[in-house]
Enzyme design. Structure first.
Site, mmCIF file in Angstrom:
data_model
loop_
_atom_site.group_PDB
_atom_site.id
_atom_site.type_symbol
_atom_site.label_atom_id
_atom_site.label_comp_id
_atom_site.label_asym_id
_atom_site.label_seq_id
_atom_site.Cartn_x
_atom_site.Cartn_y
_atom_site.Cartn_z
ATOM 1 N N TYR A 32 -63.592 -24.778 19.552
ATOM 2 C CA TYR A 32 -65.005 -24.934 18.318
ATOM 3 C C TYR A 32 -66.021 -23.831 19.597
ATOM 4 C CZ TYR A 32 -62.901 -27.821 15.740
ATOM 5 O OH TYR A 32 -62.058 -29.133 15.232
ATOM 6 N N HIS A 71 -55.570 -32.333 20.437
ATOM 7 C CA HIS A 71 -56.182 -30.873 18.875
ATOM 8 C C HIS A 71 -54.806 -30.398 18.670
ATOM 9 C CE1 HIS A 71 -59.094 -28.437 17.781
ATOM 10 N NE2 HIS A 71 -58.755 -28.701 16.971
HETATM 11 P P1 NAD Z 1 -65.528 -28.696 5.760
HETATM 12 O O1 NAD Z 1 -64.706 -28.710 4.859
HETATM 13 O O2 NAD Z 1 -66.475 -29.686 5.907
HETATM 14 O O3 NAD Z 1 -66.469 -27.235 5.449
HETATM 15 C C1 NAD Z 1 -67.061 -26.768 5.945
HETATM 16 C C2 NAD Z 1 -68.180 -25.802 5.591
HETATM 17 O O4 NAD Z 1 -68.959 -25.803 4.287
HETATM 18 C C3 NAD Z 1 -69.058 -24.887 6.534
HETATM 19 O O5 NAD Z 1 -69.459 -23.427 5.879
HETATM 20 C C4 NAD Z 1 -70.263 -26.402 6.737
HETATM 21 O O6 NAD Z 1 -71.872 -25.303 6.732
HETATM 22 C C5 NAD Z 1 -69.948 -25.600 4.666
HETATM 23 N N1 NAD Z 1 -70.968 -26.957 4.506
HETATM 24 C C6 NAD Z 1 -71.257 -27.893 4.485
HETATM 25 N N2 NAD Z 1 -72.093 -29.254 3.934
HETATM 26 C C7 NAD Z 1 -72.525 -28.272 3.010
HETATM 27 C C8 NAD Z 1 -73.250 -28.109 1.282
HETATM 28 N N3 NAD Z 1 -73.685 -29.580 1.082
HETATM 29 N N4 NAD Z 1 -73.031 -27.860 1.207
HETATM 30 C C9 NAD Z 1 -71.976 -26.139 0.737
HETATM 31 N N5 NAD Z 1 -71.347 -26.114 2.000
HETATM 32 C C10 NAD Z 1 -71.324 -26.659 2.864
HETATM 33 O O7 NAD Z 1 -64.758 -28.299 7.550
HETATM 34 P P2 NAD Z 1 -64.968 -28.276 8.487
HETATM 35 O O8 NAD Z 1 -66.007 -27.748 9.248
HETATM 36 O O9 NAD Z 1 -63.648 -27.089 9.107
HETATM 37 O O10 NAD Z 1 -64.085 -29.827 9.048
HETATM 38 C C11 NAD Z 1 -65.259 -30.462 8.617
HETATM 39 C C12 NAD Z 1 -64.745 -30.873 10.694
HETATM 40 O O11 NAD Z 1 -64.210 -31.281 10.922
HETATM 41 C C13 NAD Z 1 -64.974 -29.728 11.781
HETATM 42 O O12 NAD Z 1 -66.720 -29.633 12.228
HETATM 43 C C14 NAD Z 1 -63.822 -30.445 12.690
HETATM 44 O O13 NAD Z 1 -65.429 -31.515 13.300
HETATM 45 C C15 NAD Z 1 -63.103 -31.771 12.472
HETATM 46 N N6 NAD Z 1 -62.392 -30.686 11.818
HETATM 47 C C16 NAD Z 1 -60.895 -30.684 12.971
HETATM 48 C C17 NAD Z 1 -59.919 -29.994 12.896
HETATM 49 C C18 NAD Z 1 -58.606 -30.420 13.984
HETATM 50 O O14 NAD Z 1 -58.939 -30.955 14.581
HETATM 51 N N7 NAD Z 1 -57.726 -29.971 13.448
HETATM 52 C C19 NAD Z 1 -60.006 -29.128 11.347
HETATM 53 C C20 NAD Z 1 -59.949 -29.244 10.829
HETATM 54 C C21 NAD Z 1 -62.300 -30.250 10.787
#
Ligand code: NAD
Length: 324
Positions: free
Chosen positions: A64, A129
Site C-alpha cells: 500500500y 497478499h
Molecule cells: P473500502 O471499501 O473500505 O473503501 C475505502 C474508501 O472509502 C476510501 O476512499 C475511504 O476514504 C472511503 N471511506 C471510508 N469511510 C467512509 C465514510 N464513512 N464515508 C465515505 N467514504 C468513506 O476499501 P479498502 O480501503 O480497499 O478496504 C479496506 C481495507 O481492507 C484496506 O485498507 C486494506 O487494509 C484491506 N484490504 C485488503 C485487501 C487484500 O488483502 N487483498 C484488499 C482490499 C482491502
C-alpha cells in the site's frame, strides 16, 4: 458529528486464534495515499481516533503506497503510547510495488522490513497478499511453511491468506493441516452489491478459520464521492452504485453507513475492515456500528438500494494469473 449512542464497539472472536477483534477494523491502505493524498497529521489523528473509539485492529501491507501505509501506521501506533498488547496488527507479504514474490526467501526478509517500518517487534497476523497472483501450490508448499518458521521465531503470531476469488481459500485450506492457516481476508465479497462470501462462511467455520471481510464500501463504489480512477469494476457496476448513492443522498441517507451496517450485521465475520483516512470517517464508521447495535438496520432503505443494485448483484471482476 454526535457521539455514538452508547454501547462500546463490539469485539468478536477471530476463529481459533483467541484474538478478539473490534467489529470495525482500521484498513490502512488509504494511509498510503492510495485513495488520494493523506497528510501525516491526518494519518496519525485517524489512528488515534480509531483507538480511542474502540478499534483495536489495524491492517496494512508493504504494497500500500509502496510501503508508505506501513510507515504511517507505525507512526500512528507509536503515538498512541499504549502497551503493545492493546492493539492487533496485521500486515502482508508477497505483494510489492515491484511485483509479486511468494518465495520463502522474500517473505522471510519482508517481515523484518515490515517490522522496521511499523516500529514493532512482532505482528499479530501475517498474510500472504493476493495469492491468486502466485502459484497456489507454492503458497501451500513454500510460503506457508516459511511463515510457520516466522511464527516459531516469534515475529508473527498467526498466519493468513488474502485474495479476491473465493476459490483460492478452499484450494489452500483443503491442502494444509488444520490450524496451519488461522485467518482469511476476503474483500469486496460481503457488501450490499456482492455478498458471495456468505456461501463460504460455513466451510470456514468448520475449518476453525477466522474471517475478516474487507472493503465494505466496495473500495469506494458505495460512497458519495465514488471510486478512485484505478477501480477495476465495470462501467455498469460503477453506474449502478452511483445511482444507489444518489438515491440515498436524495432520501437524506448515507450509502456508506448503510453499506457498513449491511456488512457488520453478519456476526460470523470477525471484523469489517474499512479503509479510513480522516477522523471524520473513523467517527462515521464507528457510529454506524454502534447505531446498528442499538437500533438495527434501516431495512426500508436497504431494500430500496438492493433493488437498484439487483441487475449487478454479485458482479465482480477478474483478478490473478488464472483469471486475467
Ligand atoms: P473500502 O471499501 O473500505 O473503501 C475505502 C474508501 O472509502 C476510501 O476512499 C475511504 O476514504 C472511503 N471511506 C471510508 N469511510 C467512509 C465514510 N464513512 N464515508 C465515505 N467514504 C468513506 O476499501 P479498502 O480501503 O480497499 O478496504 C479496506 C481495507 O481492507 C484496506 O485498507 C486494506 O487494509 C484491506 N484490504 C485488503 C485487501 C487484500 O488483502 N487483498 C484488499 C482490499 C482491502
Amino acid at each position: 458529528m454526535a457521539s455514538p449512542p452508547h454501547p462500546n464497539l463490539e469485539l468478536r472472536p477471530l476463529g481459533n486464534t483467541g484474538l478478539k477483534l473490534s467489529c470495525v477494523g482500521f484498513g490502512a491502505s488509504p494511509l498510503g495515499s492510495v485513495f488520494g493524498p493523506v497528510s501525516e497529521h491526518d494519518a496519525i489523528s485517524s489512528v488515534r481516533e480509531a483507538f480511542d473509539l474502540g478499534i483495536n485492529f489495524f491492517d496494512t501491507s508493504p504494497y500500500y503506497g509502496g510501503t508508505l501505509s506501513e510507515k504511517m501506521l507505525g507512526k500512528g501506533l507509536k503515538a498512541l503510547g499504549v502497551p503493545r498488547n492493546e492493539y492487533i496488527v496485521s500486515t502482508k507479504c508477497g505483494r510489492y510495488v515491484e511485483g509479486f514474490d511468494f518465495s520463502a526467501e522474500r517473505v522471510t526478509k519482508s517481515i523484518d522490513e515490515s517490522l522496521a517500518r511499523l516500529q514493532l517487534d512482532y505482528v499479530d497476523i501475517l498474510q500472504c497478499h493476493d495469492i491468486e497472483f502466485g502459484s497456489l501450490d507454492q503458497i501451500v508448499n513454500e510460503t506457508i511453511p516459511a511463515l510457520q518458521k516466522l511464527r516459531e521465531a516469534g515475529k508473527i503470531r498467526f498466519i493468513g491468506i488474502t485474495g479476491l476469488p473465493l476459490s483460492v481459500f478452499t484450494y489452500v485450506l483443503d491442502r494444509v493441516p488444520p490450524g496451519t492457516v488461522d485467518v482469511i481476508l476476503s474483500y469486496c465479497h460481503y457488501s450490499v452489491n456482492d455478498s458471495t462470501l456468505v456461501d463460504l462462511l460455513p466451510y470456514l467455520k468448520s475449518k476453525g478459520v477466522g474471517v475478516i471481510s474487507a472493503s465494505p464500501l466496495a473500495m469506494g463504489l458505495l460512497t458519495e464521492n465514488g471510486p478512485p480512477e484505478w477501480h477495476p469494476a465495470s462501467a455498469e457496476l460503477k453506474s449502478a452504485c452511483q445511482a444507489a448513492a444518489a438515491f440515498c443522498k436524495a432520501k437524506g441517507k448515507n450509502i456508506s453507513k448503510l453499506a457498513m451496517q449491511y456488512s457488520l450485521a453478519n456476526k460470523d465475520i470477525s471484523s469489517v475492515l474499512v479503509g479510513m483516512n480522516s477522523v471524520r470517517q473513523v467517527k462515521e464508521n464507528v457510529y454506524a456500528a454502534t447505531e446498528l447495535a442499538t437500533f438495527g438496520k434501516d431495512q426500508e432503505t436497504l431494500s430500496e438500494v438492493e433493488a437498484i443494485l439487483s441487475p449487478v448483484k454479485n458482479q465482480t471482476w477478474p483478478s490473478g494469473i488464472q483469471e486475467s
